[in-house]
Design a protein around this motif. Sequence first.
Motif, PDB file in Angstrom:
ATOM      1  N   ALA A 176      41.820 -10.830  15.711  1.00 19.90           N
ATOM      2  CA  ALA A 176      41.316 -11.487  16.918  1.00 19.90           C
ATOM      3  C   ALA A 176      41.808 -12.928  17.001  1.00 19.90           C
ATOM      4  N   ARG A 177      41.746 -13.649  15.869  1.00 13.71           N
ATOM      5  CA  ARG A 177      42.142 -15.052  15.875  1.00 13.71           C
ATOM      6  C   ARG A 177      43.641 -15.222  16.133  1.00 13.71           C
ATOM      7  N   ARG A 178      44.453 -14.393  15.472  1.00 11.76           N
ATOM      8  CA  ARG A 178      45.896 -14.520  15.608  1.00 11.76           C
ATOM      9  C   ARG A 178      46.365 -14.154  17.022  1.00 11.76           C
ATOM     10  N   LEU A 179      45.771 -13.124  17.611  1.00 12.71           N
ATOM     11  CA  LEU A 179      46.163 -12.743  18.954  1.00 12.71           C
ATOM     12  C   LEU A 179      45.795 -13.835  19.961  1.00 12.71           C
ATOM     13  N   LYS A 180      44.616 -14.426  19.785  1.00 15.15           N
ATOM     14  CA  LYS A 180      44.213 -15.500  20.703  1.00 15.15           C
ATOM     15  C   LYS A 180      45.051 -16.746  20.480  1.00 15.15           C
ATOM     16  N   ASP A 181      45.378 -17.039  19.231  1.00 17.65           N
ATOM     17  CA  ASP A 181      46.243 -18.189  18.939  1.00 17.65           C
ATOM     18  C   ASP A 181      47.611 -18.016  19.585  1.00 17.65           C
ATOM     19  N   ALA A 182      48.112 -16.766  19.566  1.00 19.52           N
ATOM     20  CA  ALA A 182      49.416 -16.499  20.181  1.00 19.52           C
ATOM     21  C   ALA A 182      49.371 -16.803  21.676  1.00 19.52           C
ATOM     22  N   GLN A 183      48.267 -16.407  22.328  1.00 21.50           N
ATOM     23  CA  GLN A 183      48.137 -16.683  23.763  1.00 21.50           C
ATOM     24  C   GLN A 183      48.002 -18.174  24.033  1.00 21.50           C
ATOM     25  N   ASN A 184      47.304 -18.880  23.153  1.00 24.71           N
ATOM     26  CA  ASN A 184      47.062 -20.302  23.363  1.00 24.71           C
ATOM     27  C   ASN A 184      48.274 -21.162  23.049  1.00 24.71           C
ATOM     28  N   THR A 185      49.133 -20.671  22.131  1.00 26.83           N
ATOM     29  CA  THR A 185      50.243 -21.499  21.648  1.00 26.83           C
ATOM     30  C   THR A 185      51.551 -21.213  22.369  1.00 26.83           C
ATOM     31  N   ALA A 186      51.933 -19.951  22.451  1.00 28.05           N
ATOM     32  CA  ALA A 186      53.232 -19.585  23.007  1.00 28.05           C
ATOM     33  C   ALA A 186      53.191 -19.539  24.536  1.00 28.05           C
ATOM     34  N   ALA A 187      54.348 -19.837  25.140  1.00 30.96           N
ATOM     35  CA  ALA A 187      54.504 -19.636  26.582  1.00 30.96           C
ATOM     36  C   ALA A 187      54.951 -18.191  26.770  1.00 30.96           C
ATOM     37  N   MET A 188      53.969 -17.288  26.740  1.00 32.35           N
ATOM     38  CA  MET A 188      54.270 -15.858  26.637  1.00 32.35           C
ATOM     39  C   MET A 188      54.525 -15.249  28.018  1.00 32.35           C
ATOM     40  N   LEU A 189      55.592 -14.465  28.070  1.00 30.74           N
ATOM     41  CA  LEU A 189      55.977 -13.801  29.300  1.00 30.74           C
ATOM     42  C   LEU A 189      56.487 -12.408  28.937  1.00 30.74           C
ATOM     43  N   THR A 190      56.344 -11.451  29.853  1.00 30.89           N
ATOM     44  CA  THR A 190      56.771 -10.083  29.591  1.00 30.89           C
ATOM     45  C   THR A 190      57.737  -9.630  30.675  1.00 30.89           C
ATOM     46  N   THR A 191      58.828  -8.994  30.267  1.00 29.22           N
ATOM     47  CA  THR A 191      59.768  -8.382  31.203  1.00 29.22           C
ATOM     48  C   THR A 191      59.839  -6.887  30.919  1.00 29.22           C
ATOM     49  N   TYR A 192      60.101  -6.096  31.954  1.00 28.37           N
ATOM     50  CA  TYR A 192      60.008  -4.637  31.832  1.00 28.37           C
ATOM     51  C   TYR A 192      61.328  -3.975  32.234  1.00 28.37           C
ATOM     52  N   ASN A 193      61.519  -2.786  31.702  1.00 27.26           N
ATOM     53  CA  ASN A 193      62.633  -1.942  32.082  1.00 27.26           C
ATOM     54  C   ASN A 193      62.245  -0.510  31.752  1.00 27.26           C
ATOM     55  N   GLU A 194      63.140   0.421  31.981  1.00 26.58           N
ATOM     56  CA  GLU A 194      62.873   1.798  31.605  1.00 26.58           C
ATOM     57  C   GLU A 194      64.142   2.414  31.046  1.00 26.58           C
ATOM     58  N   ALA A 195      63.954   3.397  30.172  1.00 24.84           N
ATOM     59  CA  ALA A 195      65.095   4.037  29.524  1.00 24.84           C
ATOM     60  C   ALA A 195      65.009   5.543  29.694  1.00 24.84           C
ATOM     61  N   ASP A 196      66.155   6.139  29.952  1.00 23.83           N
ATOM     62  CA  ASP A 196      66.276   7.595  30.032  1.00 23.83           C
ATOM     63  C   ASP A 196      66.448   8.117  28.605  1.00 23.83           C
ATOM     64  N   MET A 197      65.489   8.898  28.115  1.00 22.35           N
ATOM     65  CA  MET A 197      65.484   9.335  26.723  1.00 22.35           C
ATOM     66  C   MET A 197      66.216  10.666  26.515  1.00 22.35           C
ATOM     67  N   THR A 198      66.941  11.139  27.518  1.00 25.76           N
ATOM     68  CA  THR A 198      67.593  12.450  27.439  1.00 25.76           C
ATOM     69  C   THR A 198      68.549  12.558  26.260  1.00 25.76           C
ATOM     70  N   ALA A 199      69.423  11.565  26.096  1.00 21.33           N
ATOM     71  CA  ALA A 199      70.444  11.630  25.048  1.00 21.33           C
ATOM     72  C   ALA A 199      69.827  11.679  23.660  1.00 21.33           C
ATOM     73  N   ILE A 200      68.805  10.849  23.434  1.00 26.03           N
ATOM     74  CA  ILE A 200      68.164  10.825  22.114  1.00 26.03           C
ATOM     75  C   ILE A 200      67.415  12.123  21.859  1.00 26.03           C
ATOM     76  N   MET A 201      66.735  12.649  22.868  1.00 29.45           N
ATOM     77  CA  MET A 201      66.001  13.903  22.692  1.00 29.45           C
ATOM     78  C   MET A 201      66.963  15.063  22.424  1.00 29.45           C
ATOM     79  N   ASP A 202      68.124  15.071  23.090  1.00 32.92           N
ATOM     80  CA  ASP A 202      69.127  16.113  22.823  1.00 32.92           C
ATOM     81  C   ASP A 202      69.676  15.993  21.403  1.00 32.92           C
ATOM     82  N   MET A 203      69.936  14.761  20.974  1.00 31.90           N
ATOM     83  CA  MET A 203      70.458  14.541  19.624  1.00 31.90           C
ATOM     84  C   MET A 203      69.450  14.969  18.570  1.00 31.90           C
ATOM     85  N   ARG A 204      68.186  14.640  18.781  1.00 31.93           N
ATOM     86  CA  ARG A 204      67.147  15.042  17.834  1.00 31.93           C
ATOM     87  C   ARG A 204      67.033  16.555  17.756  1.00 31.93           C
ATOM     88  N   SER A 205      67.122  17.210  18.904  1.00 35.18           N
ATOM     89  CA  SER A 205      67.024  18.669  18.929  1.00 35.18           C
ATOM     90  C   SER A 205      68.227  19.309  18.248  1.00 35.18           C
TER      91      SER A 205
END
Length: 518
Positions: free
Chosen positions: A302-331
């Motif tokens: 709890a303390r470390r997560l709150k410290d991270a929010q209080n200290t860092a200028a935290m930002l999140t960016t998103y994307n998406e990945a097509d997992m077809t190739a990896i799933m075929d390779m695993r199979s």
Amino acid sequence: MTDITIPNVGESVSEVTIAQWFKAVGDTVKKDEPLVELETDKAAQELVSPADGVLEEILVAEGENAEIGKLIARLGSGSGAKAADKGDAEVKAQTEAPSSDKSTGAGAGLDIVVPNVGESVSEVTVASWMVGVGDAVEKDQPIVELETDKAAQELVAPRSGVITVIVKAEGDIALVGDVLARLGESDSDPISSSPAKSAGGEGGAGGKLPDVPPTNTGSLPNEGVAMPAAAKIIRESGLDASAISGTGKGGRITKADALAAKANPPKAPAGAKPVPAAPKAPRNDGPREDRVRMTRIRQTIARRLKDAQNTAAMLTTYNEADMTAIMDMRSQYKELFIKRHGVKLGFMSFFVKACVQALKDVPSVNAEIDGTDIIYKNFYDISIAVGTEKGLVVPVLRDCDELSLGGIEKGIGALGAKARDGQLSMDDMSGGTFTISNGGVYGSLMSSPILNPPQSGILGMHKIQKRPVVINDEMVIRPMMYLALSYDHRIVDGKEAVTFLVRVKECLEDPERMLLDL
């Protein structure tokens, strides 16, 4: 004559503590046979004999510190007869840490104190006692589980004896050096009223034992060899610990052993009395609320997560990945991979490889801020978030750029097993440069992970879900995963963060190029 010296045991480690001598003066030893256990502020390790011979002299006793390169013993040739010449008194004086405890009764009492459990750790919480007052214990038998803000670890008995008093009850806070219990040689070794000289800390060095009444926490029959998590399962399931074969170190019962026994209960030995199952609480007949004290690990999370929010200028960016190739390779290579490496080919190894490649391309995500300086890491130690019964832990997989997919899967499996059994050490969870968290195993479709300080980046994996996507102007159904990169905007610019995440996406969607380092 061969000199036994303290080797270089790790970066930034300048001295060690002699934890335990396995041999006495005059003992014959073989090459590569363990001689002594060395303890640092991060881990413990054994020092083996460099040659065959006889231990002629021990220069540093148990409990004493020794710098890197210091001479601690001498090994000579001979038959081992010198032990008799030197006498038992000298052997004992050189191989056992002196006990300055004063006690009355038949045998000499020994204070069990809180050891140095890691750098910057000054206090622990007594999580659970595995023995009670009056219980006989063997040397190296686990007697109490201690919990710090980073991990839980067991404290073992330094010698055989009987627990005559327990000073710190479960849930109590104890400083390093505080007395936890008294170990006597017989039932007639009560706690002394005279000052006890223990290993430091208030209530330790030069002072009386804390004025706390003896606490008998009790112990389950046949449960002494069960690890805490396993013991809880055994108790709640009404199992007989003596009928369970332990696969842990020294034959101890692990959580996996207990779960297997719960699924397929073993037959109790002849004449054994069945242990009654824990009664189920009647519905709607209990308190409407339960107040439970947070564990030290949960408080730290709890303390470390709150410290991270209080200290860092935290930002999140998103994307998406097509997992077809990896799933075929695993199979395609599933069976062959298991035969070759002995483990299953999972998704995590591909993500670790993709992140390492992206970290090489965008070094700022693999860096950290120290005051007004930026420290760029030229190694790739990836922290893997693991959920356990006691909360989230983040063990570190070292030098991932040098590991194959098989090596990564084996390493993650080993860390996961240690996390579930509560065996992670301080060293296992320190020094990571980047974190990967897989919320998809719990069904999460999208989230914004919180940084793991002092790291500057964390990648969030999510559930693979079939969705319609447009490829070559045609609508097709593909297994897609949302990816989230949270980063410290003080050190990582938006362009770098997006570049990093796109690079991860490219590696996942075209794993052949990633594995060929193209």
